[in-house]
Design a protein around this motif. Structure first.
Motif, PDB file in Angstrom:
ATOM      1  N   GLN A  23       0.806  -1.218   0.000  1.00 16.53           N
ATOM      2  CA  GLN A  23       0.000   0.000   0.000  1.00 16.53           C
ATOM      3  C   GLN A  23       0.844   1.274   0.000  1.00 16.53           C
ATOM      4  O   GLN A  23       0.303   2.365  -0.242  1.00 16.53           O
ATOM      5  CB  GLN A  23      -0.935   0.007   1.222  1.00 16.53           C
ATOM      6  CG  GLN A  23      -1.870  -1.182   1.307  1.00 16.53           C
ATOM      7  CD  GLN A  23      -2.863  -1.247   0.162  1.00 16.53           C
ATOM      8  OE1 GLN A  23      -3.170  -0.239  -0.471  1.00 16.53           O
ATOM      9  NE2 GLN A  23      -3.367  -2.442  -0.131  1.00 16.53           N
ATOM     10  N   LEU A  24       2.141   1.138   0.202  1.00 18.01           N
ATOM     11  CA  LEU A  24       3.000   2.321   0.233  1.00 18.01           C
ATOM     12  C   LEU A  24       3.829   2.480  -1.035  1.00 18.01           C
ATOM     13  O   LEU A  24       3.867   3.560  -1.621  1.00 18.01           O
ATOM     14  CB  LEU A  24       3.935   2.264   1.452  1.00 18.01           C
ATOM     15  CG  LEU A  24       3.261   2.150   2.815  1.00 18.01           C
ATOM     16  CD1 LEU A  24       4.307   2.202   3.923  1.00 18.01           C
ATOM     17  CD2 LEU A  24       2.213   3.238   3.011  1.00 18.01           C
ATOM     18  N   ALA A  25       4.506   1.428  -1.456  1.00 19.41           N
ATOM     19  CA  ALA A  25       5.449   1.541  -2.574  1.00 19.41           C
ATOM     20  C   ALA A  25       4.938   0.914  -3.857  1.00 19.41           C
ATOM     21  O   ALA A  25       5.591   1.011  -4.894  1.00 19.41           O
ATOM     22  CB  ALA A  25       6.790   0.905  -2.196  1.00 19.41           C
ATOM     23  N   GLY A  26       3.751   0.278  -3.810  1.00 18.56           N
ATOM     24  CA  GLY A  26       3.250  -0.393  -4.998  1.00 18.56           C
ATOM     25  C   GLY A  26       3.869  -1.770  -5.157  1.00 18.56           C
ATOM     26  O   GLY A  26       4.796  -2.169  -4.458  1.00 18.56           O
ATOM     27  N   ARG A  40       4.659   9.911   3.960  1.00 19.61           N
ATOM     28  CA  ARG A  40       5.420   9.957   5.218  1.00 19.61           C
ATOM     29  C   ARG A  40       5.696   8.558   5.760  1.00 19.61           C
ATOM     30  O   ARG A  40       6.774   8.298   6.314  1.00 19.61           O
ATOM     31  CB  ARG A  40       4.651  10.791   6.248  1.00 19.61           C
ATOM     32  CG  ARG A  40       4.716  12.300   5.945  1.00 19.61           C
ATOM     33  CD  ARG A  40       4.192  13.112   7.112  1.00 19.61           C
ATOM     34  NE  ARG A  40       2.741  13.073   7.176  1.00 19.61           N
ATOM     35  CZ  ARG A  40       2.035  13.220   8.294  1.00 19.61           C
ATOM     36  NH1 ARG A  40       2.669  13.361   9.450  1.00 19.61           N
ATOM     37  NH2 ARG A  40       0.718  13.204   8.269  1.00 19.61           N
ATOM     38  N   LEU A  41       4.750   7.643   5.592  1.00 17.18           N
ATOM     39  CA  LEU A  41       5.002   6.272   6.036  1.00 17.18           C
ATOM     40  C   LEU A  41       6.098   5.611   5.205  1.00 17.18           C
ATOM     41  O   LEU A  41       6.911   4.835   5.732  1.00 17.18           O
ATOM     42  CB  LEU A  41       3.718   5.446   5.950  1.00 17.18           C
ATOM     43  CG  LEU A  41       2.663   5.706   7.021  1.00 17.18           C
ATOM     44  CD1 LEU A  41       1.442   4.828   6.782  1.00 17.18           C
ATOM     45  CD2 LEU A  41       3.225   5.464   8.423  1.00 17.18           C
ATOM     46  N   LEU A  42       6.130   5.923   3.934  1.00 14.35           N
ATOM     47  CA  LEU A  42       7.170   5.347   3.088  1.00 14.35           C
ATOM     48  C   LEU A  42       8.543   5.863   3.499  1.00 14.35           C
ATOM     49  O   LEU A  42       9.520   5.102   3.535  1.00 14.35           O
ATOM     50  CB  LEU A  42       6.888   5.667   1.626  1.00 14.35           C
ATOM     51  CG  LEU A  42       7.735   4.929   0.582  1.00 14.35           C
ATOM     52  CD1 LEU A  42       7.620   3.420   0.769  1.00 14.35           C
ATOM     53  CD2 LEU A  42       7.301   5.312  -0.822  1.00 14.35           C
ATOM     54  N   VAL A  43       8.629   7.146   3.838  1.00 12.43           N
ATOM     55  CA  VAL A  43       9.894   7.702   4.331  1.00 12.43           C
ATOM     56  C   VAL A  43      10.317   6.979   5.611  1.00 12.43           C
ATOM     57  O   VAL A  43      11.486   6.609   5.784  1.00 12.43           O
ATOM     58  CB  VAL A  43       9.758   9.220   4.577  1.00 12.43           C
ATOM     59  CG1 VAL A  43      10.968   9.749   5.339  1.00 12.43           C
ATOM     60  CG2 VAL A  43       9.609   9.960   3.255  1.00 12.43           C
ATOM     61  N   ALA A  44       9.363   6.750   6.513  1.00 10.82           N
ATOM     62  CA  ALA A  44       9.682   6.052   7.758  1.00 10.82           C
ATOM     63  C   ALA A  44      10.092   4.609   7.488  1.00 10.82           C
ATOM     64  O   ALA A  44      11.040   4.092   8.096  1.00 10.82           O
ATOM     65  CB  ALA A  44       8.474   6.095   8.692  1.00 10.82           C
TER      66      ALA A  44
END
Length: 678
Positions: A238-241, A382-386
């Motif tokens: 759900q974040l990076a595909g 922001r979740l992907l950065v984390a």
């Protein structure tokens, strides 16, 4: 002495420091077994395989196990992705002996390669007992061991035989296949069957084409519902595909975390086609993000696409991907953290292990108010950065020819659909434009790499790494998938060289892989001889070699007008047709190509000075019937047969539509073109 240090396979390199004296697959290993008069231990796996890692840690890294193996066996380590021919033969033996298969695959064989005992994963204590028992049987019960091996070889020879019944792949058979899929469909969760549940990309592609041909609302409903269920599930990142290999449950929540190139290529193709046919915003988003995943995570600059991301991170499944509510709050703050926990169904109890959850979408984010979409995009960023600060899974960076072919074809189709729906008024227009630029470059990189590095003296090699091609020869699926990809490149770019390259590969396939019944073997007639010559007609995780080569033959025939390639495709498809009628879930790509042949396929040429922006080109792409080829460019463009003798009419862009080499009158209006394609 372990001999894997110079291997090109990342999987073999993972075992280069084992106390087991591994050999790569080679004639010298079998000669050594014959010299020592000991059996061969053949261990088959791949770099992203979780249980391969477990067995390696438990057994192959253990000094006691290493000593047992080295004393009584010659040990051969095989990367199934690099040597699919070896894998196919011994997997058939494993399934014949045990009723099931999987990886790691553990095979004991005579010094001539004849398997006599097969299995998959063994815990260390069981594996130690097995090693001791096999060594004892080899010393004290040799005749029984040899009889068992002869029986296994006879069984796998029959399983891989050619020359079975043939029949035309008719509309009735394809309708029956669609009905069969409808009966096996999981109406609650989408997809087919129970746990573990694999993304049925090839069946979904078939159902979309079946819907196009027949207007079947049921086929489209199954495809759309499954697409949404997978896209909302934890199997979809759900974040990076991108998508994981499969779900361990029946409802797509918890994945087995490895991400394979072939799955994501085939899923990109499906979501792009669903977007093309329906304009669905969810399909658009998932196609875009899957394409971005391929470019960001798997593309190797100046080369092609890597094979996979590992299932484990530092030996732990899900370490990179799973979250707790507290971790969301830490990354996003109290308000957004709780909002994200609700949206992604991250609970205190957890959906995965140790109170963690795999992110999945509880609600729609595509057809909602713009402010909700904006908040969701901000949270995802922001979740992907984390998440990027966490340890990341390893990447198997070998470049496999067939899988790169699948990715090239999928990206080429995605780019045409993206151009069709491009709009400066779209709120995600800048994001889509950025993705298309990046994936276009990655696609061209991969195609150039296959042409320059993988084709050696006119023959295709299976895999490369760090721009160095390996020794293993290409198998049938490599020739089919790469030739189809070159046909897709020809359509996208209008460059004749891609069509020429495709024709060269298909000529080799017809000369070297053809079987007497019109089908094909999976290995060339001059390839290394194994205990059986594989010829599997069924589609599994990837299209079978036979389905792949038929798809390429159909596309090439439509692009060139050379009927002998179509005739070869029809003959090969006739060898699969009886299976399509009985086992639709395992012949999805064959049925997909069957729909193209039944449709025509249509050959659409647009003579124009604007091969990208001309409204006739957009109409051709939007309304293309199943399997249609679409070429646009200047009349009589060198190396482009479909544009030969196709002039502008009255100086206006002109569309030429043919079907089965029979052409309709040229048209210059979009309405007339759409009418011809209807």
């Amino acid at each position: 002495m372990n001999r894997l240090a110079d291997a090109t396979s990342p999987y073999l390199l993972q075992h280069a420091d084992n106390p087991v004296d591994w050999w790569p697959w080679c004639a010298e290993a079998f000669a050594e077994a014959k010299r020592r008069d000991v059996p061969v231990l053949i261990s088959v796996g791949y770099a992203a395989c979780h249980w391969c890692h477990v067995m390696a840690h438990e057994s192959f890294e253990n000094e006691q196990v290493g000593a047992l193996v080295n004393d009584d066996f010659v040990a051969i380590k095989v990367d199934r992705e690099e040597r699919p021919d070896v894998d196919a033969v011994y997997m058939t033996a494993t399934q014949a002996m045990t009723g099931q298969g999987g990886w790691p695959m553990t095979v004991f064989a005579t010094p001539d390669g004849t398997p006599f005992f097969c299995g998959t994963y063994f815990p260390r204590a069981n594996f130690v007992r097995l090693l001791q028992s096999v060594a004892t049987a080899w010393r004290d019960q040799r005749e029984a061991v040899l009889r068992q091996g002869a029986a296994v070889v006879e069984a796998i020879g029959g399983a891989q035989a050619v020359g079975g019944p043939t029949a035309p792949l008719t509309a009735e058979l394809l309708d029956s296949a669609a009905d069969q899929l409808s009966r096996e469909y999981d109406a609650t969760n989408g997809g087919f069957g129970g746990a573990p549940k694999f993304p049925p990309h090839m069946n979904l592609l078939f159902l979309l084409r079946h819907h196009q041909r027949t207007g079947s609302a049921r086929s489209l409903e199954i495809a759309r519902h499954t697409a949404e269920a997978m896209a909302r599930g934890g199997i979809h990142d759900q974040l990076a595909g991108g998508f994981a290999r499969y779900s361990v449950d029946a409802h797509w929540t918890v994945p087995h975390f490895e991400k394979m190139l072939y799955d994501n290529a085939l899923l990109l193709r499906f979501y792009a086609q669903l977007w093309r046919l329906t304009g669905d915003r969810m399909a658009r988003r998932v196609a875009r993000d899957t394409a971005r995943f391929l470019a960001d995570e798997l593309h190797r600059a100046g080369e092609g696409f890597a094979s996979a991301l590992d299932a484990d991170t530092e030996g732990v499944e899900g370490l990179t991907y799973a979250w707790t509510p507290a971790q969301l709050v830490e990354a996003l703050g109290e308000a957004d953290g709780r909002w994200a926990a609700d949206l992604f169904e991250v609970t205190e109890k957890g959906t995965f292990e140790h109170g963690t959850s795999v992110l999945r979408l509880a609600r729609d984010v595509d057809d909602v108010d713009p402010e909700i979409r904006a908040r969701w995009r901000d949270v995802v960023g922001r979740l992907l950065v984390a998440r990027d600060t966490r340890p990341q899974p390893a990447r198997d960076d070998k470049v496999v020819a067939a899988w790169n072919g699948l990715a090239i074809t999928a990206i080429a189709e995605f780019l045409r659909v993206a151009a069709l729906y491009a709009s400066p008024d779209d709120e995600d227009a800048n994001l889509m434009e950025g993705v298309t630029i990046v994936v276009d470059g990655a696609m061209r990189d991969a195609a150039e790499h296959l042409a320059a590095v993988h084709i050696v003296n006119g023959r295709l090699r299976r895999a490369s790494r760090d721009k160095v091609v390996g020794e293993p020869a290409g198998v049938l699926e490599d020739y089919g998938c790469v030739a189809e990809a070159f046909c897709a490149m020809h359509q996208l770019t209008g460059e004749g060289r891609w069509l020429e390259l495709a024709g060269g590969l298909l000529d080799v396939a017809l000369a070297r892989f053809a079987a007497p019944d019109g089908g094909f073997y999976d290995t060339a007639d001059d390839a290394e001889q194994l205990v059986a010559r594989p010829a599997d007609p069924t589609d599994n995780a990837t299209p079978s070699g036979r389905s792949s080569i038929v798809a390429a033959l159909v596309a090439y025939a439509a692009l060139t007008g050379e009927s002998r390639y179509r005739e070869a495709a029809e003959a090969a498809l006739a060898t699969v047709a009886p299976i399509v009628g009985r086992h639709a879930r395992f012949t999805g790509y064959a049925a997909t190509v069957g729909e193209a042949l039944l449709s025509g396929p249509y050959e659409i040429a647009v003579a124009t000075d604007d091969a990208v922006g001309d409204p006739l080109v957009a109409a051709a792409v939007r309304h293309a019937p199943p399997g249609a080829v679409v070429v646009a460019g200047r009349p009589d463009q060198p190396g482009v047969p479909l544009l030969a003798d196709r002039p502008l009419v009255d100086g206006r862009p002109t569309a030429y539509v043919c079907r089965g080499f029979v052409c309709q009158r040229p048209v210059t209006s979009v309405d007339d073109l759409v009418a011809q394609l209807g």
